[in-house]
Write a protein that holds these residues in place. Sequence first.
Motif, PDB file in Angstrom:
ATOM      1  N   GLY A 159       0.820  -1.207   0.000  1.00 36.57           N
ATOM      2  CA  GLY A 159       0.000   0.000   0.000  1.00 36.57           C
ATOM      3  C   GLY A 159       0.855   1.258   0.000  1.00 36.57           C
ATOM      4  N   LEU A 160       1.940   1.240   0.783  1.00 39.26           N
ATOM      5  CA  LEU A 160       2.844   2.393   0.814  1.00 39.26           C
ATOM      6  C   LEU A 160       3.499   2.606  -0.549  1.00 39.26           C
ATOM      7  CD1 LEU A 160       4.577   1.788   4.273  1.00 39.26           C
ATOM      8  CD2 LEU A 160       2.887   3.550   3.725  1.00 39.26           C
ATOM      9  N   VAL A 161       3.941   1.523  -1.160  1.00 40.32           N
ATOM     10  CA  VAL A 161       4.578   1.620  -2.476  1.00 40.32           C
ATOM     11  C   VAL A 161       3.583   2.132  -3.510  1.00 40.32           C
ATOM     12  CG1 VAL A 161       5.640   0.285  -4.336  1.00 40.32           C
ATOM     13  CG2 VAL A 161       6.282  -0.166  -1.965  1.00 40.32           C
ATOM     14  N   LYS A 162       2.352   1.657  -3.409  1.00 42.18           N
ATOM     15  CA  LYS A 162       1.321   2.095  -4.349  1.00 42.18           C
ATOM     16  C   LYS A 162       1.035   3.590  -4.176  1.00 42.18           C
ATOM     17  CE  LYS A 162      -3.257   0.784  -6.027  1.00 42.18           C
ATOM     18  NZ  LYS A 162      -4.408  -0.142  -5.837  1.00 42.18           N
ATOM     19  N   ASP A 163       0.991   4.068  -2.932  1.00 43.00           N
ATOM     20  CA  ASP A 163       0.769   5.504  -2.688  1.00 43.00           C
ATOM     21  C   ASP A 163       1.903   6.331  -3.282  1.00 43.00           C
ATOM     22  OD1 ASP A 163      -1.568   4.949  -1.363  1.00 43.00           O
ATOM     23  OD2 ASP A 163      -0.676   5.030   0.649  1.00 43.00           O
ATOM     24  N   LEU A 164       3.133   5.854  -3.107  1.00 44.64           N
ATOM     25  CA  LEU A 164       4.274   6.590  -3.649  1.00 44.64           C
ATOM     26  C   LEU A 164       4.237   6.600  -5.172  1.00 44.64           C
ATOM     27  CD1 LEU A 164       6.857   8.110  -2.899  1.00 44.64           C
ATOM     28  CD2 LEU A 164       8.102   5.940  -3.086  1.00 44.64           C
ATOM     29  N   GLU A 165       3.855   5.483  -5.765  1.00 42.99           N
ATOM     30  CA  GLU A 165       3.745   5.421  -7.219  1.00 42.99           C
ATOM     31  C   GLU A 165       2.646   6.353  -7.727  1.00 42.99           C
ATOM     32  OE1 GLU A 165       3.077   1.343  -8.078  1.00 42.99           O
ATOM     33  OE2 GLU A 165       5.203   0.781  -7.923  1.00 42.99           O
ATOM     34  N   ARG A 166       1.539   6.439  -6.984  1.00 39.29           N
ATOM     35  CA  ARG A 166       0.466   7.350  -7.369  1.00 39.29           C
ATOM     36  C   ARG A 166       0.948   8.798  -7.312  1.00 39.29           C
ATOM     37  NH1 ARG A 166      -3.105   5.217  -4.595  1.00 39.29           N
ATOM     38  NH2 ARG A 166      -2.815   6.394  -2.664  1.00 39.29           N
ATOM     39  N   ASN A 167       1.713   9.139  -6.275  1.00 41.04           N
ATOM     40  CA  ASN A 167       2.281  10.485  -6.189  1.00 41.04           C
ATOM     41  C   ASN A 167       3.257  10.740  -7.330  1.00 41.04           C
ATOM     42  OD1 ASN A 167       0.833  10.978  -3.840  1.00 41.04           O
ATOM     43  ND2 ASN A 167       2.517  10.376  -2.481  1.00 41.04           N
ATOM     44  N   ARG A 168       3.994   9.705  -7.678  1.00 41.61           N
ATOM     45  CA  ARG A 168       4.953   9.834  -8.777  1.00 41.61           C
ATOM     46  C   ARG A 168       4.227  10.057 -10.107  1.00 41.61           C
ATOM     47  NH1 ARG A 168      10.289  11.105  -9.715  1.00 41.61           N
ATOM     48  NH2 ARG A 168      10.870  10.303 -11.770  1.00 41.61           N
ATOM     49  N   ASN A 169       3.177   9.313 -10.316  1.00 39.86           N
ATOM     50  CA  ASN A 169       2.394   9.496 -11.546  1.00 39.86           C
ATOM     51  C   ASN A 169       1.764  10.875 -11.609  1.00 39.86           C
ATOM     52  OD1 ASN A 169       2.994   6.874 -12.356  1.00 39.86           O
ATOM     53  ND2 ASN A 169       1.158   6.014 -11.388  1.00 39.86           N
ATOM     54  N   GLN A 170       1.314  11.333 -10.454  1.00 39.94           N
ATOM     55  CA  GLN A 170       0.741  12.681 -10.409  1.00 39.94           C
ATOM     56  C   GLN A 170       1.809  13.719 -10.725  1.00 39.94           C
ATOM     57  OE1 GLN A 170      -1.539  13.382  -6.884  1.00 39.94           O
ATOM     58  NE2 GLN A 170      -1.645  15.598  -7.183  1.00 39.94           N
ATOM     59  N   LEU A 171       3.004  13.526 -10.203  1.00 39.88           N
ATOM     60  CA  LEU A 171       4.114  14.435 -10.493  1.00 39.88           C
ATOM     61  C   LEU A 171       4.439  14.429 -11.983  1.00 39.88           C
ATOM     62  CD1 LEU A 171       6.476  16.281  -9.617  1.00 39.88           C
ATOM     63  CD2 LEU A 171       7.815  14.188  -9.231  1.00 39.88           C
ATOM     64  N   GLU A 172       4.450  13.235 -12.569  1.00 43.87           N
ATOM     65  CA  GLU A 172       4.753  13.142 -13.994  1.00 43.87           C
ATOM     66  C   GLU A 172       3.696  13.855 -14.825  1.00 43.87           C
ATOM     67  OE1 GLU A 172       7.399  12.041 -15.518  1.00 43.87           O
ATOM     68  OE2 GLU A 172       8.350  11.607 -13.586  1.00 43.87           O
ATOM     69  N   GLY A 173       2.434  13.778 -14.375  1.00 43.92           N
ATOM     70  CA  GLY A 173       1.382  14.489 -15.097  1.00 43.92           C
ATOM     71  C   GLY A 173       1.580  15.989 -15.050  1.00 43.92           C
ATOM     72  N   VAL A 174       1.896  16.526 -13.878  1.00 40.75           N
ATOM     73  CA  VAL A 174       2.138  17.967 -13.741  1.00 40.75           C
ATOM     74  C   VAL A 174       3.387  18.367 -14.516  1.00 40.75           C
ATOM     75  CG1 VAL A 174       2.652  19.811 -12.096  1.00 40.75           C
ATOM     76  CG2 VAL A 174       0.969  18.049 -11.519  1.00 40.75           C
ATOM     77  N   ARG A 175       4.366  17.503 -14.498  1.00 46.12           N
ATOM     78  CA  ARG A 175       5.609  17.789 -15.232  1.00 46.12           C
ATOM     79  C   ARG A 175       5.346  17.834 -16.738  1.00 46.12           C
ATOM     80  NH1 ARG A 175       9.884  14.553 -17.282  1.00 46.12           N
ATOM     81  NH2 ARG A 175      11.914  15.640 -17.232  1.00 46.12           N
ATOM     82  N   SER A 176       4.511  16.931 -17.214  1.00 46.12           N
ATOM     83  CA  SER A 176       4.166  16.930 -18.642  1.00 46.12           C
ATOM     84  C   SER A 176       3.450  18.222 -19.028  1.00 46.12           C
ATOM     85  CB  SER A 176       3.290  15.720 -18.969  1.00 46.12           C
ATOM     86  OG  SER A 176       3.990  14.519 -18.754  1.00 46.12           O
TER      87      SER A 176
END
Length: 317
Positions: free
Chosen positions: A123-140
């Motif tokens: 669950g912790l890894v999944k939360d971090l991955e979700r934050n990472r994906n969100q960051l990638e979206g904002v970065r794009s």
Amino acid sequence: MPSVWDHKLWDTFNPQLYNFTKYNQDFLKQYSDFLERRGKIEEKYAKDLRKLCKEFRTKEYDKKEKIKFSVQTSFDEMLAELVSSANQHDTLRDELLKSSKEVKDALREAQRQSQQTEKKVAGLVKDLERNRNQLEGVRSQYQRSFVEMKKAREDYIANKDNKDITKNEEERFQQVFLHKQSMFEERKQSYAKELSDYNTAQSRHYMEHLPEQLATLEEQEKRVAAICKQHFQLWGDSELQALNIRTKCCQTLRQKADNVNAEYDINEFMRVTASGNPVPDDVVFEDLGSNDSISQQQQQQQAAAPGKKNKFGTLNK
């Protein structure tokens, strides 16, 4: 005491740490199965030993009088000690089976805790991955706004001094550029904030949340080791206790051998076998020339008639 399993395992805990945990849990199952099979061996040995003692119990010399001699009596007493020794194998079996059950219970608890911890880590890894994906979206979005702003600026510069376009067209290029520039600044600020939030979340993940769960697994492994140590000791103690009692049985068994008494057996045989009848008298010479020879002969035969024949093994008291 600080945990050994910490953030240094951030990139290797999966699958190495999980494999290590499963390796020890597999051993718990293996040890539990060993204790169970070890107990069955003791059970079968005790059963066979008692059966052997029962089959080889000696018979009475005379069933009616139930007479036994010291050799047979000593042997029966030694068999009784051997049965007592066999009973200790049953006791050892009970201890082994009890220990096996406790190890199985500990295994189930360890598996339950491991599954819970691994689920939390996932669950912790999944939360971090979700934050990472969100960051990638904002970065794009930030990168796309930069490209759009750059193109708008190039278009504005290219048409700024172009005499082939009207003043309104020039202002339109300028407005587009200013709008794209404003959008770029907004996207830039959003990306900077999102990046800061992600770095904070990532740091807490690797330095706090993940080490907490790894510490839980570490404590679990300590409990597994403690369980193994405890039941190793119980196994050894059970073997030693049974051995000590069997040793005493063997010592008693050895003492029973000293009860064999040849003089007693010889005298006892004499007591139960001798008839008590007097030994026959000498046979009188038969004078065939005498007139009374026939009558004397009959009298002698009656006087010298032996008692009832004593068959070996028949009591005459």
